[in-house]
Design a protein around this motif. Structure first.
Motif, PDB file in Angstrom:
ATOM      1  N   ALA A   1       9.633 -11.038  -0.426  1.00 37.81           N
ATOM      2  CA  ALA A   1       9.165  -9.841   0.060  1.00 37.81           C
ATOM      3  C   ALA A   1       8.024  -9.238  -0.993  1.00 37.81           C
ATOM      4  CB  ALA A   1       9.921  -8.946   0.011  1.00 37.81           C
ATOM      5  N   ALA A   2       8.123  -9.964  -2.370  1.00 34.71           N
ATOM      6  CA  ALA A   2       6.821  -9.871  -3.271  1.00 34.71           C
ATOM      7  C   ALA A   2       6.834 -11.017  -4.020  1.00 34.71           C
ATOM      8  CB  ALA A   2       6.724  -8.574  -3.885  1.00 34.71           C
ATOM      9  N   SER A   3       5.231 -11.050  -4.950  1.00 35.67           N
ATOM     10  CA  SER A   3       5.171 -12.344  -5.714  1.00 35.67           C
ATOM     11  C   SER A   3       5.176 -11.942  -6.703  1.00 35.67           C
ATOM     12  CB  SER A   3       3.341 -13.092  -4.853  1.00 35.67           C
ATOM     13  OG  SER A   3       2.687 -13.506  -6.096  1.00 35.67           O
ATOM     14  N   ALA A   4       5.581 -12.687  -7.716  1.00 30.88           N
ATOM     15  CA  ALA A   4       5.421 -11.938  -8.939  1.00 30.88           C
ATOM     16  C   ALA A   4       4.202 -13.005  -9.800  1.00 30.88           C
ATOM     17  CB  ALA A   4       6.846 -12.122 -10.102  1.00 30.88           C
ATOM     18  N   GLN A   5       2.994 -12.497 -11.089  1.00 25.69           N
ATOM     19  CA  GLN A   5       2.068 -13.238 -11.179  1.00 25.69           C
ATOM     20  C   GLN A   5       2.368 -12.348 -12.214  1.00 25.69           C
ATOM     21  OE1 GLN A   5       1.295 -12.523  -7.717  1.00 25.69           O
ATOM     22  NE2 GLN A   5       1.341 -10.145  -8.297  1.00 25.69           N
ATOM     23  N   ALA A   6       1.439 -13.737 -13.395  1.00 25.06           N
ATOM     24  CA  ALA A   6       1.267 -12.491 -15.091  1.00 25.06           C
ATOM     25  C   ALA A   6       0.088 -12.922 -15.018  1.00 25.06           C
ATOM     26  CB  ALA A   6       1.653 -13.980 -15.848  1.00 25.06           C
ATOM     27  N   ILE A   7      -1.033 -12.032 -15.012  1.00 27.33           N
ATOM     28  CA  ILE A   7      -2.346 -11.434 -15.724  1.00 27.33           C
ATOM     29  C   ILE A   7      -3.021 -12.759 -16.862  1.00 27.33           C
ATOM     30  CG2 ILE A   7      -4.189  -9.984 -15.466  1.00 27.33           C
ATOM     31  CD1 ILE A   7      -2.828  -8.708 -13.857  1.00 27.33           C
ATOM     32  N   ILE A   8      -3.743 -13.628 -16.803  1.00 26.58           N
ATOM     33  CA  ILE A   8      -3.857 -14.291 -17.996  1.00 26.58           C
ATOM     34  C   ILE A   8      -5.374 -14.358 -18.726  1.00 26.58           C
ATOM     35  CG2 ILE A   8      -2.217 -15.860 -17.841  1.00 26.58           C
ATOM     36  CD1 ILE A   8      -4.712 -17.218 -17.145  1.00 26.58           C
ATOM     37  N   VAL A   9      -5.045 -14.409 -20.137  1.00 27.02           N
ATOM     38  CA  VAL A   9      -6.179 -13.776 -20.954  1.00 27.02           C
ATOM     39  C   VAL A   9      -7.476 -14.854 -20.668  1.00 27.02           C
ATOM     40  CG1 VAL A   9      -7.293 -13.893 -23.254  1.00 27.02           C
ATOM     41  CG2 VAL A   9      -4.809 -13.002 -22.702  1.00 27.02           C
TER      42      VAL A   9
ATOM     43  N   SER B   1       1.924   0.222   0.101  1.00 30.00           N
ATOM     44  CA  SER B   1       2.195   0.304   1.403  1.00 30.00           C
ATOM     45  C   SER B   1       2.342  -0.594   3.034  1.00 30.00           C
ATOM     46  CB  SER B   1       0.639   0.817   2.160  1.00 30.00           C
ATOM     47  OG  SER B   1      -0.112  -0.291   1.672  1.00 30.00           O
ATOM     48  N   SER B   2       2.336  -1.977   2.487  1.00 32.83           N
ATOM     49  CA  SER B   2       2.767  -3.374   2.735  1.00 32.83           C
ATOM     50  C   SER B   2       4.366  -3.889   2.686  1.00 32.83           C
ATOM     51  CB  SER B   2       1.284  -4.311   2.735  1.00 32.83           C
ATOM     52  OG  SER B   2       0.017  -3.919   3.115  1.00 32.83           O
ATOM     53  N   ALA B   3       4.819  -3.293   2.465  1.00 32.09           N
ATOM     54  CA  ALA B   3       6.232  -3.365   1.968  1.00 32.09           C
ATOM     55  C   ALA B   3       7.338  -4.230   2.899  1.00 32.09           C
ATOM     56  CB  ALA B   3       6.477  -2.343   1.094  1.00 32.09           C
ATOM     57  N   ALA B   4       7.520  -5.301   2.680  1.00 33.41           N
ATOM     58  CA  ALA B   4       8.873  -6.231   3.946  1.00 33.41           C
ATOM     59  C   ALA B   4       9.475  -5.418   4.927  1.00 33.41           C
ATOM     60  CB  ALA B   4       9.162  -7.288   3.180  1.00 33.41           C
ATOM     61  N   PRO B   5       9.373  -5.253   5.428  1.00 35.94           N
ATOM     62  CA  PRO B   5      10.857  -4.216   6.093  1.00 35.94           C
ATOM     63  C   PRO B   5      11.828  -4.283   6.080  1.00 35.94           C
ATOM     64  CG  PRO B   5       9.565  -5.047   7.839  1.00 35.94           C
ATOM     65  CD  PRO B   5       8.272  -5.284   6.264  1.00 35.94           C
ATOM     66  N   TRP B   6      12.114  -5.714   5.794  1.00 35.09           N
ATOM     67  CA  TRP B   6      13.864  -6.123   5.704  1.00 35.09           C
ATOM     68  C   TRP B   6      13.891  -6.097   3.701  1.00 35.09           C
ATOM     69  CZ3 TRP B   6      12.347 -10.269   2.900  1.00 35.09           C
ATOM     70  CH2 TRP B   6      10.991 -10.730   2.744  1.00 35.09           C
ATOM     71  N   GLU B   7      13.296  -5.957   2.966  1.00 36.54           N
ATOM     72  CA  GLU B   7      13.368  -5.857   1.834  1.00 36.54           C
ATOM     73  C   GLU B   7      13.038  -4.071   1.654  1.00 36.54           C
ATOM     74  OE1 GLU B   7      13.453  -8.009  -2.302  1.00 36.54           O
ATOM     75  OE2 GLU B   7      13.800  -9.087  -0.565  1.00 36.54           O
ATOM     76  N   PRO B   8      13.779  -3.513   1.133  1.00 39.66           N
ATOM     77  CA  PRO B   8      12.948  -2.243   0.434  1.00 39.66           C
ATOM     78  C   PRO B   8      12.703  -2.615  -1.379  1.00 39.66           C
ATOM     79  CG  PRO B   8      15.617  -1.675   1.629  1.00 39.66           C
ATOM     80  CD  PRO B   8      14.921  -3.127   1.449  1.00 39.66           C
ATOM     81  N   VAL B   9      11.491  -1.718  -0.975  1.00 36.75           N
ATOM     82  CA  VAL B   9      11.535  -1.846  -2.564  1.00 36.75           C
ATOM     83  C   VAL B   9      12.452  -1.459  -3.744  1.00 36.75           C
ATOM     84  CG1 VAL B   9       9.113  -0.910  -4.525  1.00 36.75           C
ATOM     85  CG2 VAL B   9       8.537  -1.666  -2.268  1.00 36.75           C
ATOM     86  N   PRO B  10      12.549  -1.791  -4.491  1.00 35.83           N
ATOM     87  CA  PRO B  10      13.711  -1.320  -5.278  1.00 35.83           C
ATOM     88  C   PRO B  10      13.237  -0.183  -6.457  1.00 35.83           C
ATOM     89  CG  PRO B  10      13.259  -3.569  -5.779  1.00 35.83           C
ATOM     90  CD  PRO B  10      12.333  -3.500  -4.766  1.00 35.83           C
ATOM     91  N   ASP B  11      13.927   0.657  -6.547  1.00 38.63           N
ATOM     92  CA  ASP B  11      13.826   2.102  -7.067  1.00 38.63           C
ATOM     93  C   ASP B  11      14.134   1.738  -8.473  1.00 38.63           C
ATOM     94  OD1 ASP B  11      13.147   4.639  -8.059  1.00 38.63           O
ATOM     95  OD2 ASP B  11      15.476   5.397  -7.566  1.00 38.63           O
TER      96      ASP B  11
ATOM     97  N   CYS C   1       1.868  -7.599  -1.067  1.00 33.89           N
ATOM     98  CA  CYS C   1       0.810  -7.218   0.203  1.00 33.89           C
ATOM     99  C   CYS C   1       1.674  -8.560   1.226  1.00 33.89           C
ATOM    100  CB  CYS C   1      -0.491  -7.905  -0.246  1.00 33.89           C
ATOM    101  SG  CYS C   1      -0.477  -9.624  -0.664  1.00 33.89           S
ATOM    102  N   THR C   2       1.076  -8.423   2.574  1.00 37.60           N
ATOM    103  CA  THR C   2       1.150  -9.382   3.572  1.00 37.60           C
ATOM    104  C   THR C   2       1.115 -10.410   3.448  1.00 37.60           C
ATOM    105  OG1 THR C   2       1.886  -7.706   5.397  1.00 37.60           O
ATOM    106  CG2 THR C   2       1.282  -9.301   6.221  1.00 37.60           C
ATOM    107  N   ARG C   3      -0.233 -11.059   2.956  1.00 40.20           N
ATOM    108  CA  ARG C   3      -0.363 -12.059   2.587  1.00 40.20           C
ATOM    109  C   ARG C   3       0.027 -12.936   1.344  1.00 40.20           C
ATOM    110  NH1 ARG C   3      -6.503 -10.873   0.871  1.00 40.20           N
ATOM    111  NH2 ARG C   3      -6.923 -11.191   2.662  1.00 40.20           N
ATOM    112  N   CYS C   4       0.782 -12.426   0.429  1.00 39.72           N
ATOM    113  CA  CYS C   4       1.839 -12.257  -1.091  1.00 39.72           C
ATOM    114  C   CYS C   4       3.223 -12.916   0.046  1.00 39.72           C
ATOM    115  CB  CYS C   4       1.707 -11.988  -1.602  1.00 39.72           C
ATOM    116  SG  CYS C   4       0.482 -11.617  -3.238  1.00 39.72           S
TER     117      CYS C   4
END
Length: 137
Positions: free
Chosen positions: A40-48, A115-125, A30-33
């Protein structure tokens, strides 16, 4: 996980440990992240829930509360992003992957807000499941 998983901010003012391993990890495009992290993307762990124990600086963590989302927790001294929490929760729901001291034992398994991916870094396949919006529906 044989010992608690530890982590913290860049300057060391904020420290935490998890008593249980994270449930899963995700990438958010998302643009916020993007603006919050400068990436281009934020990596996060969902915790218990209930597995987070603050070792130092709990009262120092500041939150930015967007109108329609989770509070973004950060260290006010060094600016490092720690995690996110829901308005109705007392503690964090996610931890930024970069905040862990060692391998958290999980890998991102999905990508959300592509849908909000940064245009300067494609989402990896990379074969990860993709969601146009939130993975939570």
């Amino acid at each position: 996980m044989s010992a608690p998983l530890t982590g913290g901010c860049l300057c060391g003012s904020v420290r935490f440990e998890l008593t249980e391993p994270p449930k899963l990890a995700t990438y958010c495009h998302c643009t916020r992240c993007q603006r919050r992290t400068g990436t281009a993307a934020s990596a996060q762990a969902i915790i218990v829930p209930g597995s987070l124990r603050w070792l130092a600086g709990e009262g120092e963590v500041r939150y930015w509360w967007p109108e329609d989302g989770a509070g973004k927790g950060f260290c006010p001294s060094c600016g490092a992003h720690i995690g996110s929490r829901r308005p109705e929760a007392d503690d964090l729901a996610t931890i930024r992957m970069g905040a862990f001291d060692t391998d958290p034992g999980v890998r991102p398994s999905l990508r959300q807000w592509v849908s909000s991916a940064a245009p300067w870094e494609p989402v990896p396949d990379d074969g990860l499941q993709r969601f146009e919006g939130s993975a939570q529906g």
